[in-house]
Design an enzyme around this catalytic site. Structure first.
Site, short mmCIF file in Angstrom:
data_model
loop_
_atom_site.label_atom_id
_atom_site.label_comp_id
_atom_site.label_asym_id
_atom_site.label_seq_id
_atom_site.Cartn_x
_atom_site.Cartn_y
_atom_site.Cartn_z
N SER A 1 -5.73 11.01 8.95
CA SER A 1 -7.01 10.81 8.29
C SER A 1 -7.99 11.99 8.69
O SER A 1 -7.96 12.48 9.63
CB SER A 1 -7.51 9.38 8.35
OG SER A 1 -8.91 9.26 8.03
N GLY B 1 0.84 -1.36 0.01
CA GLY B 1 0.01 -0.18 -0.05
C GLY B 1 0.86 1.20 -0.01
O GLY B 1 1.84 1.23 -0.79
N LEU B 2 0.46 2.28 0.75
CA LEU B 2 0.97 3.65 1.11
C LEU B 2 2.43 3.33 1.20
O LEU B 2 3.26 4.23 0.71
CB LEU B 2 0.25 4.69 1.81
CG LEU B 2 -1.05 4.56 1.87
CD1 LEU B 2 -1.70 5.49 2.93
CD2 LEU B 2 -1.27 5.53 0.71
N GLY B 3 2.81 2.48 2.25
CA GLY B 3 4.20 2.21 2.46
C GLY B 3 5.04 1.89 1.42
O GLY B 3 6.19 2.40 1.37
N TYR C 1 -10.33 3.47 15.52
CA TYR C 1 -9.48 3.92 14.58
C TYR C 1 -9.57 5.54 14.44
O TYR C 1 -8.46 6.23 14.36
CB TYR C 1 -9.92 3.36 13.16
CG TYR C 1 -9.14 3.73 11.88
CD1 TYR C 1 -7.81 3.31 12.00
CD2 TYR C 1 -9.41 4.80 11.05
CE1 TYR C 1 -7.07 3.68 10.97
CE2 TYR C 1 -8.71 5.02 10.03
CZ TYR C 1 -7.52 4.52 9.86
OH TYR C 1 -6.71 4.86 8.95
#
Length: 298
Positions: free
Chosen positions: A148, A23-25, A177
């Site tokens: 987020s 993903g983003l990483g 979250y």
């Protein structure tokens, strides 16, 4: 997205980031490697990290990409990782606190903390403290905390920060979250104050709604519906990663110390994150929960 806006090379840089095998990483690490940086993939799964490293090296030709084990659900693992970095790495230019999880239920870590809360907030809080001297010695350097827009929906109560919400499972998971994402912003603001004038710039980044593995712990039927939604409306990881990459490498962002970015531009910090009293109280609570030594506090 204007890719050419920040496709320049930061020479002789060492870049660290969290959870970099998917993903983003992964997109962060790939981008940094393309710039010729030394990149450390700090991951819990060595096999998946090794696989990601091999893909990055094959795509970029940059052999200076290494894997180090880091489990944010273990304070011992964090301390071991930071001891390694502080002892063996020459410099630390960029720290991206990207790792994030959700939908892990009521389970707690070996340190007695909710898994989601420790992975998303307490772990990065401890890790950043233990690496701060290296960042100061490497100035100008940056810390990028990935938050987020869901932080706006948080309902953070510090006396219940390690308690699983007493409501329906999905709502409880969402609340937990969202609270961690608000913690990321409160941490960014307080950390920026404490690092004022040191040459270490602290920023928060919102990647947008992005297709990642974040919802992998959901009920399979809910996950199927979620996957349809993500396919139709969410960004791909390479798109979602652009904001945190921008915050990491774009020039002249020092004037935005302690600010929040979305879509590669400064956005207004959410009102809940501006609560100075809550921010200071969370900082003290985090020092307590991570068992920071007096010589480790900022």
């Amino acid at each position: 997205m204007e890719w050419e806006l920040y496709m320049f090379k930061r020479k002789n840089s060492y870049c660290y980031r969290g959870k970099s095998h998917t993903g983003l990483g992964y997109e962060n690490a790939l981008d940094f490697a393309m710039r010729g940086a030394r990149v450390i993939l700090a991951c819990r799964s060595k096999s998946r990290a090794d696989e990601a490293r091999d893909k990055i090296v094959a795509k970029t030709g940059n052999q200076n990409v290494v894997v180090k084990l880091l489990d944010l659900q273990s304070f011992k693992s964090i301390r071991d990782f930071c001891e390694d970095i502080n002892k063996n790495e020459e410099s630390l230019d960029i720290l991206v606190n990207n790792a994030g999880v959700a939908y892990l239920g009521e389970g707690k870590t070996e340190d007695g903390l909710l898994k989601v809360m420790q992975t998303n907030h307490f772990g990065p809080f401890l890790l950043t403290h233990l690496l701060i001297d290296k960042l100061k010695k490497s100035t100008p350097s940056r810390i990028v905390n990935v938050s987020s827009f869901l932080a706006k929906s948080a309902d953070l109560k510090l006396d219940q920060i390690n308690e699983y919400p007493k409501t329906s499972t999905v709502q409880a998971e969402n609340m937990l979250y969202n609270n961690t994402k608000l913690c990321n912003l409160l941490f960014t603001i307080e950390l920026a104050k404490k690092l004022e004038g040191t040459g270490v710039t602290v920023l928060a980044a919102h990647p947008g709604a992005t297709t990642t593995e974040l919802g992998r712990g959901l009920n399979k039927f809910i996950l199927m519906a979620f996957d349809v939604l993500r396919t139709l409306y969410f960004w791909k990881p390479v798109e979602g990663a652009q904001c945190q990459i921008y915050c990491s490498v774009a020039k002249n962002l020092e004037i935005y110390h302690g600010e929040f970015f979305g879509n590669c531009k400064k956005i207004e910090m959410y009102e809940k994150a501006k609560d100075v009293v809550l921010g200071k109280a969370l900082w003290r609570k985090s020092e307590e929960m991570t068992k920071l030594g007096e010589n480790e506090k900022l």
